[in-house]
Design an enzyme around this catalytic site. Sequence first.
Site, PDB file in Angstrom:
ATOM      1  CB  CYS A  15      -0.981  -0.121   1.192  1.00 51.65           C
ATOM      2  SG  CYS A  15      -0.106  -0.559   2.668  1.00 51.65           S
TER       3      CYS A  15
ATOM      4  CG  HIS B 262      -1.040   4.100   4.311  1.00 50.45           C
ATOM      5  ND1 HIS B 262      -1.508   3.844   5.513  1.00 50.45           N
ATOM      6  CD2 HIS B 262      -0.248   2.871   3.792  1.00 50.45           C
ATOM      7  CE1 HIS B 262      -1.392   2.597   5.727  1.00 50.45           C
ATOM      8  NE2 HIS B 262      -0.667   2.160   4.822  1.00 50.45           N
TER       9      HIS B 262
END
Length: 332
Positions: free
Chosen positions: A128, A241
Amino acid sequence: ANPTVAIVGATGAVGAEFIGCIETRNFPVGKLKALASARSAGKTLPFRGQQVVIEELTEASFEGVDIALFSAGGSISKKFAPIAVKAGAVVVDNSSAFRMLEDVPLVIPEINANRIKDHKGIIANPNCATITALVPLWPVHKKNRIKRLIISTYQAASGAGAAAMAELADSTKAYLEGKPYEPKVLPHPYAFNLFSHNTAIEETGYNGEETKVIIETRKIFEDQQIAVNATCVRVPVLRAHSESITFECEAPITPEEVRALLIDAPGVKLVDDREKNYFPMPIDASGQGDVLVGRIRKDLSDPSGHSVSIFVAADQLLKGAALNAVQIAELL
Ligand code: A2P
C-alpha cells in the site's frame, strides 16, 4: 456467463472493501464466494441486497472459481493461491508472498496494466505504501526519469488489519477515560503515539515495509537503478496513508512542471491550496479512490533545480489494496 469470484479473507478490513468495490464499480459477478477462517464460517455478509454465507477456506474452495481475490495474510496466500490456480482461477493477491517472483506481474493499472497479460495464474497487488507513492510519481518518471527518491510515510492502522483499527479506537477510548490498555495487535501503545513500522528490522537497518517500498518501486518502474530511501512509520490514523516524498530527476524540473504533469494524471487528484493551507489529509483521502497530491514545491536542499518535494495521501484500504486489486480484476 459472468465470472465466479472468490474473496479470501472476506471478513477482513480489505476483504470488506473488495466486496464494496465490486458493488460500487458494478463488477460483473456471476457468483460471489466469501471465504474466511472456520471462526467465521456460517456467518453472512451483505452483497447486492442479498446475504452471502461465509464458507471456511479449504483446499476444495476454488472449484468453479474464475477470479480469486486474496487478502488473508502471506501464509494463507502461499498455501492457497497455488491451489486456486490449479483449480483454474486467476489470483489477484494482496499479500507480499509472490510480489518479487519473476513470473508474477506486480501491477498498478495506471502504470503497468500492460504486464497483466504476462501472468501465470497469479498477479500481485503492490504494498500500500508503494502504490500511494508511485501513482503520482509515474507521470514524472515517464517524462523526466527519477534518479533518486526519499519517502517518509505516515501509515494508518488499516494496513495492519481490522483488529489494529479496533485497537486504535479502543486504546484511544481507554486513554481518554484514564484506563489502562494493554496493546494486543500492535507492539506499542497506539493512542496519541506513533512508532516505527511494526515489520521486523533487517540487516540493512531498514524494516520489512521499507524494503518492500524500495524493491517494489524498482520492479514496477522496471528501473533497477532508481535509488530509493524509505522511512515507514505507523501513525494513529484509521485508514489512509500519507507520505512525504522528495525526488530528484535526471534533467531539471520545476514544481509547475510537476503540477502540469499531475493535473490530469489517472488516479491522482491535486489538493494544493497554499492560500488556505489546505493539503492532502487522511480524512479527505478516506473513502475515495485517488491519491491526493499537494505541497508541490522545489526541494531547496538541491539548488541545481533537479528535485521537487510533494505530500500525498491515499485510502490504504481502497487504492492501497482493494480498489487496485479490483481494477486489475476488471482488466482480466
Ligand atoms: P476471520 O475473520 O475468519 O479470522 P484483517 O486483514 O482485517 O486482519 O483480516 C484477515 C482476514 O483473513 C479475515 O477475513 C480472516 O478471517 C482471514 N483469515 C485469517 N486466518 C485465516 C485462515 N486460517 N483461513 C482463512 N482465512 C483466514
